[in-house]
Write a protein that holds these residues in place. Structure first.
Motif, PDB file in Angstrom:
ATOM      1  N   UNK A  92       0.884  -1.127  -0.015  1.00 50.93           N
ATOM      2  CA  UNK A  92      -0.124  -0.031   0.058  1.00 50.93           C
ATOM      3  C   UNK A  92       0.869   1.326   0.010  1.00 50.93           C
ATOM      4  N   UNK A  93       0.916   2.056  -1.115  1.00 46.51           N
ATOM      5  CA  UNK A  93       1.761   3.254  -0.992  1.00 46.51           C
ATOM      6  C   UNK A  93       1.408   4.067   0.084  1.00 46.51           C
ATOM      7  N   UNK A  94       2.321   4.876   0.596  1.00 50.92           N
ATOM      8  CA  UNK A  94       2.060   5.969   1.761  1.00 50.92           C
ATOM      9  C   UNK A  94       1.064   7.017   1.224  1.00 50.92           C
ATOM     10  N   UNK A  95       1.059   7.330   0.121  1.00 50.15           N
ATOM     11  CA  UNK A  95       0.091   8.319  -0.409  1.00 50.15           C
ATOM     12  C   UNK A  95      -1.472   7.842  -0.147  1.00 50.15           C
ATOM     13  N   UNK A  96      -1.592   6.475  -0.129  1.00 51.62           N
ATOM     14  CA  UNK A  96      -2.973   5.864   0.069  1.00 51.62           C
ATOM     15  C   UNK A  96      -3.081   5.964   1.582  1.00 51.62           C
ATOM     16  N   UNK A  97      -2.249   5.855   2.500  1.00 52.00           N
ATOM     17  CA  UNK A  97      -2.414   6.003   3.962  1.00 52.00           C
ATOM     18  C   UNK A  97      -2.682   7.351   4.204  1.00 52.00           C
ATOM     19  N   UNK A  98      -2.076   8.461   3.503  1.00 54.14           N
ATOM     20  CA  UNK A  98      -2.287  10.010   3.717  1.00 54.14           C
ATOM     21  C   UNK A  98      -3.618  10.159   3.203  1.00 54.14           C
ATOM     22  N   UNK A  99      -4.142   9.354   2.302  1.00 61.90           N
ATOM     23  CA  UNK A  99      -5.588   9.539   1.996  1.00 61.90           C
ATOM     24  C   UNK A  99      -6.438   8.941   3.094  1.00 61.90           C
ATOM     25  N   UNK A 100      -6.374   8.264   3.975  1.00 58.43           N
ATOM     26  CA  UNK A 100      -6.926   7.468   4.707  1.00 58.43           C
ATOM     27  C   UNK A 100      -6.875   8.828   6.025  1.00 58.43           C
ATOM     28  N   UNK A 101      -5.737   9.341   6.215  1.00 62.74           N
ATOM     29  CA  UNK A 101      -5.520  10.314   7.217  1.00 62.74           C
ATOM     30  C   UNK A 101      -6.679  11.635   7.002  1.00 62.74           C
ATOM     31  N   UNK A 109     -17.891  13.161   6.399  1.00 62.14           N
ATOM     32  CA  UNK A 109     -17.844  11.959   5.378  1.00 62.14           C
ATOM     33  C   UNK A 109     -17.947  10.766   5.921  1.00 62.14           C
ATOM     34  N   UNK A 110     -19.225  10.106   6.095  1.00 63.04           N
ATOM     35  CA  UNK A 110     -19.617   9.003   6.718  1.00 63.04           C
ATOM     36  C   UNK A 110     -20.245   8.467   5.936  1.00 63.04           C
ATOM     37  N   UNK A 111     -20.128   8.150   4.555  1.00 66.16           N
ATOM     38  CA  UNK A 111     -20.631   7.639   3.426  1.00 66.16           C
ATOM     39  C   UNK A 111     -20.852   6.064   3.642  1.00 66.16           C
ATOM     40  N   UNK A 117     -18.270   0.196   9.487  1.00 64.25           N
ATOM     41  CA  UNK A 117     -18.100   0.875  11.060  1.00 64.25           C
ATOM     42  C   UNK A 117     -19.075   1.344  11.670  1.00 64.25           C
ATOM     43  N   UNK A 118     -20.286   0.563  11.766  1.00 61.87           N
ATOM     44  CA  UNK A 118     -21.567   1.093  12.230  1.00 61.87           C
ATOM     45  C   UNK A 118     -21.782   1.264  13.902  1.00 61.87           C
ATOM     46  N   UNK A 119     -20.624   0.694  14.481  1.00 61.54           N
ATOM     47  CA  UNK A 119     -20.840   0.708  16.100  1.00 61.54           C
ATOM     48  C   UNK A 119     -19.681   1.482  16.666  1.00 61.54           C
ATOM     49  N   UNK A 120     -18.838   2.289  15.653  1.00 57.78           N
ATOM     50  CA  UNK A 120     -17.670   2.796  16.157  1.00 57.78           C
ATOM     51  C   UNK A 120     -17.629   4.438  15.739  1.00 57.78           C
ATOM     52  N   UNK A 121     -17.514   5.259  16.444  1.00 58.36           N
ATOM     53  CA  UNK A 121     -17.456   6.774  15.894  1.00 58.36           C
ATOM     54  C   UNK A 121     -16.193   6.611  15.261  1.00 58.36           C
ATOM     55  N   UNK A 122     -16.296   7.460  13.968  1.00 59.94           N
ATOM     56  CA  UNK A 122     -15.217   7.765  13.056  1.00 59.94           C
ATOM     57  C   UNK A 122     -13.924   8.445  13.883  1.00 59.94           C
ATOM     58  N   UNK A 123     -14.252   9.224  14.925  1.00 60.57           N
ATOM     59  CA  UNK A 123     -13.167   9.939  15.348  1.00 60.57           C
ATOM     60  C   UNK A 123     -12.257   8.874  16.323  1.00 60.57           C
ATOM     61  N   UNK A 124     -12.764   7.832  16.621  1.00 63.11           N
ATOM     62  CA  UNK A 124     -12.006   6.880  17.273  1.00 63.11           C
ATOM     63  C   UNK A 124     -11.315   5.635  16.504  1.00 63.11           C
ATOM     64  N   UNK A 125     -11.409   5.541  15.107  1.00 60.99           N
ATOM     65  CA  UNK A 125     -10.797   4.717  14.117  1.00 60.99           C
ATOM     66  C   UNK A 125      -9.308   4.541  14.477  1.00 60.99           C
ATOM     67  N   UNK A 126      -8.398   5.987  14.598  1.00 57.39           N
ATOM     68  CA  UNK A 126      -6.972   5.735  14.949  1.00 57.39           C
ATOM     69  C   UNK A 126      -6.857   5.318  16.208  1.00 57.39           C
ATOM     70  N   UNK A 127      -7.332   5.676  17.190  1.00 54.05           N
ATOM     71  CA  UNK A 127      -7.250   5.270  18.628  1.00 54.05           C
ATOM     72  C   UNK A 127      -7.409   3.869  18.750  1.00 54.05           C
TER      73      UNK A 127
END
Length: 223
Positions: A92-101, A109-111, A117-127
């Motif tokens: 996976x290129x680093x640019x893809x990881x940067x896209x995720x960030x 954007x919760x499309x 991720x229906x049961x997890x707040x998007x804000x906690x995905x990194x944590x």
């Protein structure tokens, strides 16, 4: 005659360009393991972002050569059981990881939330470790995969879909059936037998232990 020479030169340059885009020590998995099944999610829209991810120009899977050699041994053994590997992601290129960030920072954007991720707040995905600013995939020896029936190419039931962010995707997840446990254990045992280590939070994620580039994060595109 001149047209034929021009055409041959064009084809040669196109092939050379593709070869140059692949860093030394990496191989295309479908060349190393003919017939391997692909479902490269980040090259399309069936992923947790809902659109193609930066750096995925083609639905290809690339891996460091030693990791690909080990994966070939897994495939060869699985064939004896009428099973095969299905690849969701590899290098996976680093640019893809940067896209995720960038995506993770966009709270609006919760499309694809309901699907991935229906049961997890998007804000906690990194944590919670589902997304990282540096991914082992970018080092070239990590692969996301599952098992399929060799005759039908139908995926074995693993108890949760690929890239589903939730406890049910953990290797030790409670509440999955005995068949689902058996399927996960089969994949895990085969991968570990041939030198890969699992990731506790994702049943599909494996890294080759003898990484060729343990400290290098590559950014050449998948094409």
């Amino acid at each position: 005659m001149r047209y034929m020479l021009f055409l041959l030169l064009f084809l040669f340059e196109a092939v050379s360009a593709q070869e140059k885009s692949l860093s030394d020590g990496f191989v295309y998995l479908d060349e190393k393991i003919p017939g391997i099944v692909y479902d490269i999610r980040y090259a399309g829209s069936n992923n947790f972002i809902g659109k193609p991810v930066s750096g995925y120009h083609k639905p290809q899977a690339i891996l460091s050569e030693p990791a690909a050699d080990a994966l070939l041994k897994v495939q060869e053994e699985l064939i004896q059981k009428d099973l095969m590997l299905k690849i969701f992601d590899a290098y996976r290129p680093q640019q893809a990881v940067d896209h995720f960030i960038r995506w993770a920072r966009d709270k609006e954007d919760t499309l694809m939330k309901a699907q991935f991720y229906p049961d997890i707040p998007k804000s906690r995905l990194f944590q919670l470790g589902y997304i990282a600013s540096r991914s082992g995939h970018s080092r070239g020896s990590t692969v996301d995969l599952t098992l399929v029936d060799a005759n039908t190419c139908k995926e074995l039931d693993m108890g949760s879909p690929y890239d589903f962010f939730g406890k049910i995707s953990h290797h030790s997840a409670p509440g999955i059936s005995e068949t689902q446990k058996k399927n996960r254990l089969l994949l895990k045992s085969m991968m570990m037998k041939h030198g890969f280590r699992p990731y506790a939070e994702e049943w599909w994620h494996y890294t080759y232990k003898l990484e060729t580039y343990p400290d290098t994060y590559f950014d050449f595109p998948v094409e």
